[in-house]
Design a protein around this motif. Structure first.
Motif, short mmCIF file in Angstrom:
data_model
loop_
_atom_site.label_atom_id
_atom_site.label_comp_id
_atom_site.label_asym_id
_atom_site.label_seq_id
_atom_site.Cartn_x
_atom_site.Cartn_y
_atom_site.Cartn_z
N GLU A 29 -8.88 -24.85 1.03
CA GLU A 29 -8.58 -23.43 0.81
C GLU A 29 -7.15 -23.24 0.34
O GLU A 29 -6.88 -22.36 -0.49
CB GLU A 29 -8.82 -22.63 2.10
N ARG A 30 -6.23 -24.06 0.86
CA ARG A 30 -4.83 -23.97 0.44
C ARG A 30 -4.60 -24.60 -0.93
O ARG A 30 -3.58 -24.34 -1.57
CB ARG A 30 -3.91 -24.68 1.45
N ASP A 74 -1.33 -22.60 -7.92
CA ASP A 74 0.06 -22.83 -8.34
C ASP A 74 0.96 -23.14 -7.16
O ASP A 74 1.98 -23.84 -7.30
CB ASP A 74 0.60 -21.59 -9.07
N ASP A 75 0.58 -22.63 -5.99
CA ASP A 75 1.40 -22.84 -4.79
C ASP A 75 0.70 -23.78 -3.81
O ASP A 75 0.84 -23.65 -2.59
CB ASP A 75 1.72 -21.51 -4.11
N ALA A 76 -0.06 -24.76 -4.34
CA ALA A 76 -0.80 -25.68 -3.47
C ALA A 76 0.14 -26.48 -2.58
O ALA A 76 -0.24 -26.90 -1.49
CB ALA A 76 -1.65 -26.62 -4.32
N ASN A 77 1.37 -26.73 -3.04
CA ASN A 77 2.41 -27.29 -2.18
C ASN A 77 3.77 -26.81 -2.68
O ASN A 77 3.86 -26.13 -3.72
CB ASN A 77 2.34 -28.82 -2.12
N GLU A 78 4.82 -27.13 -1.96
CA GLU A 78 6.15 -26.62 -2.30
C GLU A 78 6.61 -27.12 -3.66
O GLU A 78 7.21 -26.37 -4.44
CB GLU A 78 7.16 -27.02 -1.22
N ALA A 79 6.31 -28.40 -3.95
CA ALA A 79 6.76 -28.96 -5.23
C ALA A 79 6.11 -28.24 -6.40
O ALA A 79 6.79 -27.90 -7.39
CB ALA A 79 6.43 -30.46 -5.28
N LEU A 80 4.79 -27.99 -6.30
CA LEU A 80 4.11 -27.28 -7.39
C LEU A 80 4.62 -25.85 -7.50
O LEU A 80 4.79 -25.32 -8.61
CB LEU A 80 2.59 -27.28 -7.15
N ALA A 81 4.85 -25.20 -6.38
CA ALA A 81 5.34 -23.82 -6.42
C ALA A 81 6.67 -23.76 -7.17
O ALA A 81 6.90 -22.86 -8.00
CB ALA A 81 5.50 -23.28 -5.00
N GLU A 110 9.63 -22.66 -12.30
CA GLU A 110 10.47 -23.12 -13.42
C GLU A 110 9.71 -22.96 -14.74
O GLU A 110 10.31 -22.58 -15.76
CB GLU A 110 10.86 -24.58 -13.20
N ARG A 111 8.42 -23.22 -14.73
CA ARG A 111 7.60 -23.06 -15.94
C ARG A 111 7.62 -21.61 -16.41
O ARG A 111 7.78 -21.34 -17.61
CB ARG A 111 6.18 -23.51 -15.64
N ARG A 112 7.47 -20.68 -15.48
CA ARG A 112 7.48 -19.26 -15.87
C ARG A 112 8.82 -18.88 -16.49
O ARG A 112 8.88 -18.15 -17.49
CB ARG A 112 7.19 -18.39 -14.65
N GLN A 113 9.88 -19.40 -15.90
CA GLN A 113 11.23 -19.09 -16.43
C GLN A 113 11.40 -19.66 -17.83
O GLN A 113 11.91 -18.97 -18.74
CB GLN A 113 12.28 -19.68 -15.48
#
Length: 522
Positions: free
Chosen positions: A131-132, A142-149, A154-157
């Motif tokens: 579920e996470r 996108d927020d499956a873990n801290e590194a991906l978040a 950074e990708r959005r920026q």
């Protein structure tokens, strides 16, 4: 019980069950269904089918629909270092959710599964992890873990930055007129680009990335956007690497719970098969026979299930019920009479219902039935003649008889069709008597069909052997397909021949020959 299922057309029962299953797990179980190895296993399945039938009769429909097959994914996950795809993890998530709903719906119907109904509940830590991790059909959050978040932030920026650079280039005076209608920033493989008419492409310094609108436009990445796009592409690579690492990490967690997941699928398989058997029981108006520990069988007004299905769908006539009993006292039944009377159907009905009962299935019958504990069911039905194998009908029967004599004992049920045929009638009858002597001495139970008249007298004065026949209406000259125990069959060949159009004078001559043979004259 080991059983000869092919001559009984048991595959048709499997197909009926398969069509009534909801999942690939139950369907596979139906395709591979066989009699249980012992009575206790058969009783457990019968108990599950009983529970399913009660549930269905009450109008309840458990929440069980079509589900993906995750067995291959679980085998893959069992390998250290494996990485399941997002789709495979999503399929697993879907199956686990279905099992959780089913466990909740059946919490008052524990009898439908002989194990622990909690086996159907998926491992909570894995449910929470998926579920996470997942969103939609196999896509990682996108927020499956801290590194991906952090990487997606950074990708959005960087996308905003690259888009801003391209927009500024579009607004410069040398090409602004090309986008007077409010052209938009485009994207090509995560690189910000713009599209212009092919004739104007030379006015923009940059990298051509392809064409659009059937070649009318050219996709150009302005030189000013290359640094930002390169940084964006680097971040996308890091995102891909982190996603693959995350897939391996989640797969490792699946591997930790493989045993529990296998137990979950086993429970799901059993319940799906039991529900399918319950639906088949409903369709046939069937019920559970009593499974006895003794070697015995008692059918009371029981029907051949496949003939019943044909009658129900309009493709066959209404079948005639069969009543028959075998036990240690009345071990062998010799059914004689015309070939058209339904002897083979009676034999197949008995064999098929015994096999179904040993699978834990309900059987169609008007009254209560008993099916005992047999360890073997040996069946010889059909014409064994084969040009390919150079095997005559008689030789084929002999091969089966050899197996019967090798394997049969007091816990064996033997069903032999047209015993002693395919050779000289007198020799065939003598061989049949010798076989019955041997079977009787071993305490074997069974039914033997034959049209050899000497076996009627044999059965009449042998302990443990009884005559029987299929009733034939001599007024209508039609079989009634009803089994009569204790009454030997009559040979009605000449009567049937006359009724079907052979010249009366020829039939009269045949009767004269028959009388001379009976008197001992050639």
């Amino acid at each position: 019980m080991q059983a000869d299922l092919k001559p009984l057309e048991f595959h048709a029962i499997r197909r009926l069950l398969e069509r009534l299953t909801a999942t690939p797990y139950g369907a596979d179980a139906a395709r591979g269904l066989e009699p249980a190895p012992d009575a206790e296993v058969a009783r457990r399945m019968q108990g599950a089918v009983d529970a399913a039938r009660r549930l269905l009769d009450a109008g309840r429909r458990p929440p069980l629909g079509a589900l993906p097959d995750v067995r291959a994914a679980l085998r893959q996950a069992s390998t250290v270092g494996a990485s399941l795809s997002g789709q495979a993890l999503f399929n697993l998530q879907e199956v686990m959710a279905a099992c959780a709903r089913l466990a909740e719906a059946l919490r008052e119907d524990a009898g439908i599964y002989p194990g622990r109904l909690d086996d159907l509940r998926p491992p909570a830590p894995l449910v929470e992890r998926l579920e996470r991790t997942l969103v939609g059909a196999g896509t990682l959050r996108d927020d499956a873990n801290e590194a991906l978040a952090a990487l997606f932030a950074e990708r959005r920026q960087l996308r905003d930055e690259a888009e801003s650079v391209v927009r500024q280039r579009m607004q410069r005076a040398d090409i602004a007129a090309l986008f007077a209608d409010g052209g938009k920033v485009g994207w090509h493989n995560e690189r910000a680009v713009l599209s212009v008419r092919a004739a104007e492409a030379e006015r923009i310094k940059g990298v051509r990335r392809g064409s659009a609108l059937g070649g009318r436009d050219v996709v150009v990445e302005p030189m000013e956007a290359v640094p930002a796009n390169n940084r964006l592409e680097t971040v996308m690579g890091r995102i891909g690497t982190e996603q693959q690492r995350l897939f391996r990490d989640v797969t490792a967690q699946v591997r930790e719970h493989v045993e529990a997941l296998q137990a979950m699928l086993s429970a799901l398989t059993w319940i799906d098969l039991a529900l399918a058997a319950g639906r088949m029981s409903q369709a046939m108006n069937a019920h559970a026979p009593r499974l006895s520990d003794a070697a015995e069988v008692e059918l009371n007004d029981a029907y051949h299930p496949l003939l019943l299905v044909q009658f129900a769908d309009g493709s066959g006539v209404q079948p005639v019920p069969l009543t028959i009993r075998l036990d240690p006292q009345d071990r062998l039944l010799v059914i004689t009479g015309p070939n058209t009377g339904g002897k083979t159907v009676a034999l197949k009905t008995l064999g098929l219902l015994v096999a179904m009962a040993h699978c834990g299935l309900h059987i169609p019958a008007e009254r209560d039935c008993v099916v005992g504990c047999y360890t073997r069911l040996i069946v010889d039905v059909g014409d064994h003649q084969s040009l390919y194998h150079h095997l005559s009908t008689f030789a084929g029967h002999v091969e089966v008889l050899k197996r019967v004599l090798d394997e049969a004992d007091g816990s064996t049920l033997v069903l032999l069709d047209e015993l002693g045929t395919g050779t000289d009638p007198e020799e065939g009858a003598a061989l049949a008597m010798a076989v019955l002597d041997e079977l009787g001495a071993r305490g074997v139970q069974g039914v033997v069909n034959t049209h050899l008249s000497p076996l009627k007298e044999y059965a009449a004065d042998r302990p443990g052997v009884r005559n029987a026949s299929m009733h034939f209406d001599t007024e209508t000259l039609r079989p009634t397909y009803r089994l009569r125990i204790g009454v030997p069959g009559k040979s009605l060949g000449l009567l049937i021949a006359e009724q079907n159009g052979l010249p009366a004078a020829l039939v009269a001559g045949a009767r004269e020959h028959l009388q001379r043979l009976a008197d001992g004259h050639g």
